[in-house]
Enzyme design. Sequence first.
Site, PDB file in Angstrom:
ATOM      1  N   PHE A 220     150.166 -16.100   7.853  1.00  0.00           N
ATOM      2  CA  PHE A 220     149.961 -17.507   7.210  1.00  0.00           C
ATOM      3  C   PHE A 220     149.516 -17.230   5.778  1.00  0.00           C
ATOM      4  O   PHE A 220     148.252 -17.673   5.397  1.00  0.00           O
ATOM      5  CB  PHE A 220     148.980 -18.320   8.049  1.00  0.00           C
ATOM      6  CG  PHE A 220     149.566 -18.531   9.440  1.00  0.00           C
ATOM      7  CD1 PHE A 220     150.658 -19.522   9.602  1.00  0.00           C
ATOM      8  CD2 PHE A 220     149.014 -17.902  10.452  1.00  0.00           C
ATOM      9  CE1 PHE A 220     150.890 -19.722  11.149  1.00  0.00           C
ATOM     10  CE2 PHE A 220     149.395 -17.795  11.745  1.00  0.00           C
ATOM     11  CZ  PHE A 220     150.206 -19.044  12.159  1.00  0.00           C
ATOM     12  N   CYS A 329     140.840 -24.008  10.506  1.00  0.00           N
ATOM     13  CA  CYS A 329     140.388 -25.205   9.659  1.00  0.00           C
ATOM     14  C   CYS A 329     140.439 -26.503  10.747  1.00  0.00           C
ATOM     15  O   CYS A 329     140.663 -27.543   9.795  1.00  0.00           O
ATOM     16  CB  CYS A 329     141.055 -25.320   8.549  1.00  0.00           C
ATOM     17  SG  CYS A 329     143.102 -25.301   8.528  1.00  0.00           S
TER      18      CYS A 329
HETATM   19  N1  SAH Z   1     145.963 -17.596   3.734  1.00  0.00           N
HETATM   20  C1  SAH Z   1     146.299 -18.631   3.004  1.00  0.00           C
HETATM   21  C2  SAH Z   1     146.292 -19.973   3.147  1.00  0.00           C
HETATM   22  C3  SAH Z   1     147.092 -20.375   4.515  1.00  0.00           C
HETATM   23  S1  SAH Z   1     147.454 -22.155   4.700  1.00  0.00           S
HETATM   24  C4  SAH Z   1     145.308 -18.356   1.524  1.00  0.00           C
HETATM   25  O1  SAH Z   1     144.210 -17.955   1.986  1.00  0.00           O
HETATM   26  O2  SAH Z   1     145.362 -18.884   0.443  1.00  0.00           O
HETATM   27  C5  SAH Z   1     148.475 -21.783   6.090  1.00  0.00           C
HETATM   28  C6  SAH Z   1     149.877 -21.379   5.727  1.00  0.00           C
HETATM   29  O3  SAH Z   1     150.486 -21.263   6.962  1.00  0.00           O
HETATM   30  C7  SAH Z   1     150.601 -22.417   4.640  1.00  0.00           C
HETATM   31  O4  SAH Z   1     151.167 -21.467   3.711  1.00  0.00           O
HETATM   32  C8  SAH Z   1     151.938 -22.672   5.795  1.00  0.00           C
HETATM   33  O5  SAH Z   1     153.250 -22.595   4.789  1.00  0.00           O
HETATM   34  C9  SAH Z   1     151.862 -21.516   6.627  1.00  0.00           C
HETATM   35  N2  SAH Z   1     152.641 -21.838   7.974  1.00  0.00           N
HETATM   36  C10 SAH Z   1     152.331 -22.963   8.716  1.00  0.00           C
HETATM   37  N3  SAH Z   1     153.040 -22.881   9.904  1.00  0.00           N
HETATM   38  C11 SAH Z   1     153.528 -21.535  10.173  1.00  0.00           C
HETATM   39  C12 SAH Z   1     154.374 -20.817  10.930  1.00  0.00           C
HETATM   40  N4  SAH Z   1     154.622 -21.317  12.139  1.00  0.00           N
HETATM   41  N5  SAH Z   1     154.705 -19.707  10.549  1.00  0.00           N
HETATM   42  C13 SAH Z   1     154.489 -19.104   9.313  1.00  0.00           C
HETATM   43  N6  SAH Z   1     154.049 -19.620   8.433  1.00  0.00           N
HETATM   44  C14 SAH Z   1     153.238 -21.062   8.677  1.00  0.00           C
END
Ligand code: SAH
Length: 385
Positions: A220, A329
Amino acid sequence: MSRPQITINRHGQDRIEQGHPWVFKSDITHVQNTSTGAIVDITTPKGRFLGRGYFNPASQITVRLLTRRKEEVDRDFFRTRLCKAIARRNPAAPSTRLVFGEADFLPGLIIDRYGDAIVLQTLTLGMDRLKETWIELIEEQLHPKAIIERNDVAVREKEGLLLQKGILKGNLPDNLVVNQNGYSFRVDPLEGQKTGLYLDQEENHLAANRYARGRVLDLFCYQGGFSIHSASQADEIIAVDSSESSLKILGENLALNQIQNVHTLGANVFDYLRSCQNQGEPFDMILLDPPPFVSSRKAIQSATRGYKEINLRAMKLLKPGGILVTCSCSQNFTQDMFYEMLLSASKDTYREIQLLEKRGAASDHPVLFSFPESAYLQCWIVRVI
Ligand code: SAH
């Protein structure tokens, strides 16, 4: 005509007197001279003044407290609150949350700074009615080149507000780049997630840098906050996200910072983790920063299953002594639930775990003790033996 006034029951009175700023619809026993968006006096059944707040009968959170004093709630009042919130921030931080809603005594209001650009969110009807005032106060106090509105947030629907975003003032620079801890990050306040960056994770990005080594998996990853902060300590990082547009900006960030050991992968993390089972080399550090799985109290069970699945699979993929940086979160997913979930995942994988750090959001997202809702972000750093 007397001042707009609402009377609340004992239950509501107790909550306000304990310092919480919300009055729920179910706690209101009497309403007098009020209209939608009005500033109302909140009183006990016996007529004692408790405070002043703004009123929205369409919302379950019908009044949000602004002050406990009999003072005028006008432009000067809001200017003072804004200036105090700004003064609590680091003036040198190029990207920072300047106003964090209730925790900064400005319920429903978010103001983020990215260099010369300001992003505004008015998440409640009371604050939305004041949008012009906020634009003027932001210009007067911060002199930005652009003010952007990111009011495309679902919570606004609970207030009967439309979802919208756009440029309210000025021109947004084409290639906005901010410096965080010595690293450059492209920011797109209009199309990026949240207001552009996950500012709440900034201090956790730095913390991860202290543990990074060897092979790192950033799940993520969004635009690479964790990866970019960890790259100098790691041999190789695999960064996974399902959003192609986020990975595109991550690619630009890698180039900006001249980083070559981060490889991006567009995939669903759940599928990716399943596909990793029993194959490939294990990792020295895994970062898990999923989107909120719990949207309501009712969804806790299914969310717990989701958190457990990814944490359990991550534990299996770690070398003995490897580091798991795992986040939530979700507002309604408590620390106790997080603890139980990790314990259960560790039992199922026959891996002992040691807690190294239990962290929250960055200090520009302060947790107000009397408003526990402000403590939504958890970031646990554990060693998986
Ligand atoms: N780690 C990042 C913030 C992550 S926010 C930082 O610190 O800046 C959560 C992220 O999860 C988003 O970018 C979203 O696109 C992604 N996301 C949501 N569901 C997902 C899934 N099932 N598989 C992969 N990515 C996913």
